[in-house]
Design a protein around this motif. Structure first.
Motif, mmCIF file in Angstrom:
data_model
loop_
_atom_site.group_PDB
_atom_site.id
_atom_site.type_symbol
_atom_site.label_atom_id
_atom_site.label_comp_id
_atom_site.label_asym_id
_atom_site.label_seq_id
_atom_site.Cartn_x
_atom_site.Cartn_y
_atom_site.Cartn_z
ATOM 1 N N UNK A 1 53.806 -15.008 47.990
ATOM 2 C CA UNK A 1 52.851 -16.246 47.595
ATOM 3 C C UNK A 1 52.399 -16.840 48.798
ATOM 4 N N UNK A 2 53.346 -17.145 49.710
ATOM 5 C CA UNK A 2 52.853 -17.818 50.982
ATOM 6 C C UNK A 2 52.060 -17.203 51.669
ATOM 7 N N UNK A 3 52.360 -15.786 51.991
ATOM 8 C CA UNK A 3 51.483 -15.126 52.548
ATOM 9 C C UNK A 3 50.177 -14.770 52.304
ATOM 10 N N UNK A 4 50.165 -14.621 50.932
ATOM 11 C CA UNK A 4 48.907 -14.493 50.320
ATOM 12 C C UNK A 4 48.117 -15.568 50.341
ATOM 13 N N UNK A 5 48.584 -16.742 50.209
ATOM 14 C CA UNK A 5 47.675 -17.917 50.342
ATOM 15 C C UNK A 5 47.027 -18.365 51.817
ATOM 16 N N UNK A 6 48.260 -18.086 52.529
ATOM 17 C CA UNK A 6 48.017 -18.251 54.015
ATOM 18 C C UNK A 6 46.742 -17.326 54.407
ATOM 19 N N UNK A 7 46.674 -16.181 54.069
ATOM 20 C CA UNK A 7 45.789 -15.178 54.175
ATOM 21 C C UNK A 7 44.411 -15.492 53.909
ATOM 22 N N UNK A 8 44.409 -16.426 52.657
ATOM 23 C CA UNK A 8 43.129 -16.758 51.899
ATOM 24 C C UNK A 8 42.610 -18.128 52.432
ATOM 25 N N UNK A 9 43.702 -18.852 53.103
ATOM 26 C CA UNK A 9 43.303 -20.353 53.343
ATOM 27 C C UNK A 9 44.011 -20.652 54.517
ATOM 28 N N UNK A 10 43.491 -20.151 55.535
ATOM 29 C CA UNK A 10 43.934 -20.280 57.144
ATOM 30 C C UNK A 10 44.116 -22.038 57.452
ATOM 31 N N UNK A 11 43.276 -22.775 56.893
ATOM 32 C CA UNK A 11 43.282 -24.185 57.104
ATOM 33 C C UNK A 11 44.870 -24.803 56.748
ATOM 34 N N UNK A 12 45.011 -24.467 55.250
ATOM 35 C CA UNK A 12 46.474 -24.900 54.963
ATOM 36 C C UNK A 12 47.644 -23.955 55.145
ATOM 37 N N UNK A 13 47.415 -23.117 55.931
ATOM 38 C CA UNK A 13 48.298 -22.100 56.017
ATOM 39 C C UNK A 13 49.894 -22.610 56.396
ATOM 40 N N UNK A 14 49.853 -23.659 57.203
ATOM 41 C CA UNK A 14 51.009 -24.344 57.621
ATOM 42 C C UNK A 14 51.784 -25.012 56.678
ATOM 43 N N UNK A 15 50.744 -25.584 55.750
ATOM 44 C CA UNK A 15 51.437 -26.279 54.586
ATOM 45 C C UNK A 15 52.021 -25.528 53.852
ATOM 46 N N UNK A 16 51.396 -24.093 53.467
ATOM 47 C CA UNK A 16 52.336 -23.169 52.789
ATOM 48 C C UNK A 16 53.484 -22.622 53.245
ATOM 49 N N UNK A 17 53.568 -22.469 54.342
ATOM 50 C CA UNK A 17 54.773 -22.027 54.874
ATOM 51 C C UNK A 17 55.769 -22.846 55.044
ATOM 52 N N UNK A 18 55.614 -24.215 55.258
ATOM 53 C CA UNK A 18 56.499 -25.283 55.333
ATOM 54 C C UNK A 18 57.013 -25.423 53.473
ATOM 55 N N UNK A 19 55.973 -25.423 53.029
ATOM 56 C CA UNK A 19 56.465 -25.569 51.423
ATOM 57 C C UNK A 19 57.394 -24.331 51.111
ATOM 58 N N UNK A 20 56.954 -23.117 51.371
ATOM 59 C CA UNK A 20 57.871 -21.977 51.137
ATOM 60 C C UNK A 20 59.164 -22.184 51.716
ATOM 61 N N UNK A 21 59.286 -22.606 52.927
ATOM 62 C CA UNK A 21 60.832 -22.767 53.513
ATOM 63 C C UNK A 21 61.647 -23.924 52.761
ATOM 64 N N UNK A 22 60.883 -25.011 52.294
ATOM 65 C CA UNK A 22 61.648 -25.909 51.554
ATOM 66 C C UNK A 22 62.031 -25.309 50.110
ATOM 67 N N UNK A 23 61.244 -24.533 49.790
ATOM 68 C CA UNK A 23 61.543 -23.601 48.481
ATOM 69 C C UNK A 23 62.804 -22.744 48.560
ATOM 70 N N UNK A 24 62.678 -21.909 49.516
ATOM 71 C CA UNK A 24 63.702 -21.047 49.981
ATOM 72 C C UNK A 24 65.175 -21.736 50.025
ATOM 73 N N UNK A 25 65.215 -22.927 50.808
ATOM 74 C CA UNK A 25 66.498 -23.568 50.913
ATOM 75 C C UNK A 25 66.638 -24.091 49.655
ATOM 76 N N UNK A 26 65.886 -24.617 48.561
ATOM 77 C CA UNK A 26 66.434 -24.962 47.404
ATOM 78 C C UNK A 26 66.826 -23.896 46.525
#
Length: 325
Positions: free
Chosen positions: A174-199
């Motif tokens: 999901x993070x990869x697909x969103x980052x490809x669609x929305x480069x402006x918020x790509x870092x936010x998606x990746x940061x959220x994904x890392x937090x979700x993976x830890x949880x």
């Protein structure tokens, strides 16, 4: 100068709110099929946007009919996330027509996703978790919904989110697909994904400890929805009341399941909130088995980020409570 303190603070606050509003307005329009997947997608989009959910409340994807509002959401979607036609058959045609412009993430074909074959018949051998395999883009066509309930279905078990390892892959895809669609918020998606993976990792460790004491106890489920959960936590399901939750099982099948419960001294038989509880009473009649409820999709849970961990904990609590009592 003191008289300018309040206006400056207000200006800063308004600027922050404006930026947040812009982020929400500019975020891709994302549509997700079912509640557990929606929860994982929402965890990646936190602070940027909100995904839309199709199958809401206690509705079942096995029997769902697309609403006009769903069709409208699909027509404007930038990204659609679903399990695949084996799970959400109601979406297969609308994705080609209503959502023709959207990028579609089909989780059954995500590289590295672990898939398990649906088990044959209704009474399984203990620890028979089917054949584990990892799919890239070579999924098989599995629309066996018209078969008789007592016949085997040549298909893959679709409840893949019940393995936390697969949940990790869903978050990453999901993070990869969103980052490809929305480069402006790509870092936010990746940061959220890392937090979700830890949880998810912490949740996985918690569930292993919770379920370890009941790993050896045999039980029966309503339908074969929990194989990923069983395999991950070494649980001992020995059969299901029905193969296809859309069809009532035959008397022959119910008799075979009752014999299995008695022969293995199964501790518990689990119903599901969306389906007929009378069938559970039928197969437990005359046996020592207790009854419980398992919900693989979060029918009674509020949609959102918190749903996935709540769903997984609720399954563990129900299993521990019924098998360990």
């Amino acid at each position: 100068m003191r008289r300018f303190a309040l206006p400056i603070a207000m200006t800063a606050l308004l600027g922050t709110l404006a930026n947040a509003g812009a982020a929400l307005a500019d975020a891709p329009k994302v549509v997700v099929s079912i509640k557990p997947i929606h929860s994982l997608v929402a965890s990646v989009m936190q602070g940027v946007g909100e995904p839309a959910l199709l199958v809401r409340g206690g509705a079942s994807p096995h029997t769902y009919t697309l609403k006009p509002s769903d069709a409208k959401a699909l027509s404007t979607a930038d990204l659609v996330v679903w399990v695949g036609p084996e799970m959400e058959s109601f979406l297969e045609k609308p994705l080609s027509s209503n959502a023709a412009k959207a990028t579609v993430v089909t989780l059954m074909t995500v590289p590295g996703m672990t898939l398990l074959d649906a088990r044959e018949g209704g009474a399984w051998e203990a620890h028979d978790h089917g054949h584990e395999h990892s799919h890239d883009h070579g999924k098989k066509d599995a629309h066996a919904h018209g078969h008789d309930d007592d016949h085997d279905h040549d298909e893959v078990n679709t409840h893949l989110w019940l393995d936390p390892v697969n949940a990790r892959r869903i978050v990453t895809a999901t993070a990869e697909a969103l980052a490809a669609k929305d480069a402006v918020n790509a870092e936010a998606y990746r940061t959220n994904a890392e937090r979700a993976l830890q949880s998810i990792d912490a949740l996985d460790a918690e569930l292993k400890a919770t379920l370890a004491p009941v790993a050896a106890k045999p039980f029966v489920v309503f339908h074969d929805a929990y194989q990923y959960y069983e395999a991950r936590y070494n649980l001992s399901a020995v059969g299901s009341i029905t193969v296809n939750p859309d069809r009532r099982p035959s008397a022959k099948r119910l008799s075979a399941i009752r014999a299995k419960i008695a022969g293995l001294d199964a501790s518990c038989v689990f119903a599901e909130p969306q389906f007929e509880p009378a069938l559970v009473r039928t197969v437990t009649e005359g046996t020592k088995a207790k009854t419980g409820v398992l919900d693989p999709e979060g029918a009674d849970l509020a949609e959102g980020v918190a749903l996935y961990p709540a769903l997984m904990r609720n399954l563990a609590a129900s299993l521990r409570g019924c098998l360990g009592g």
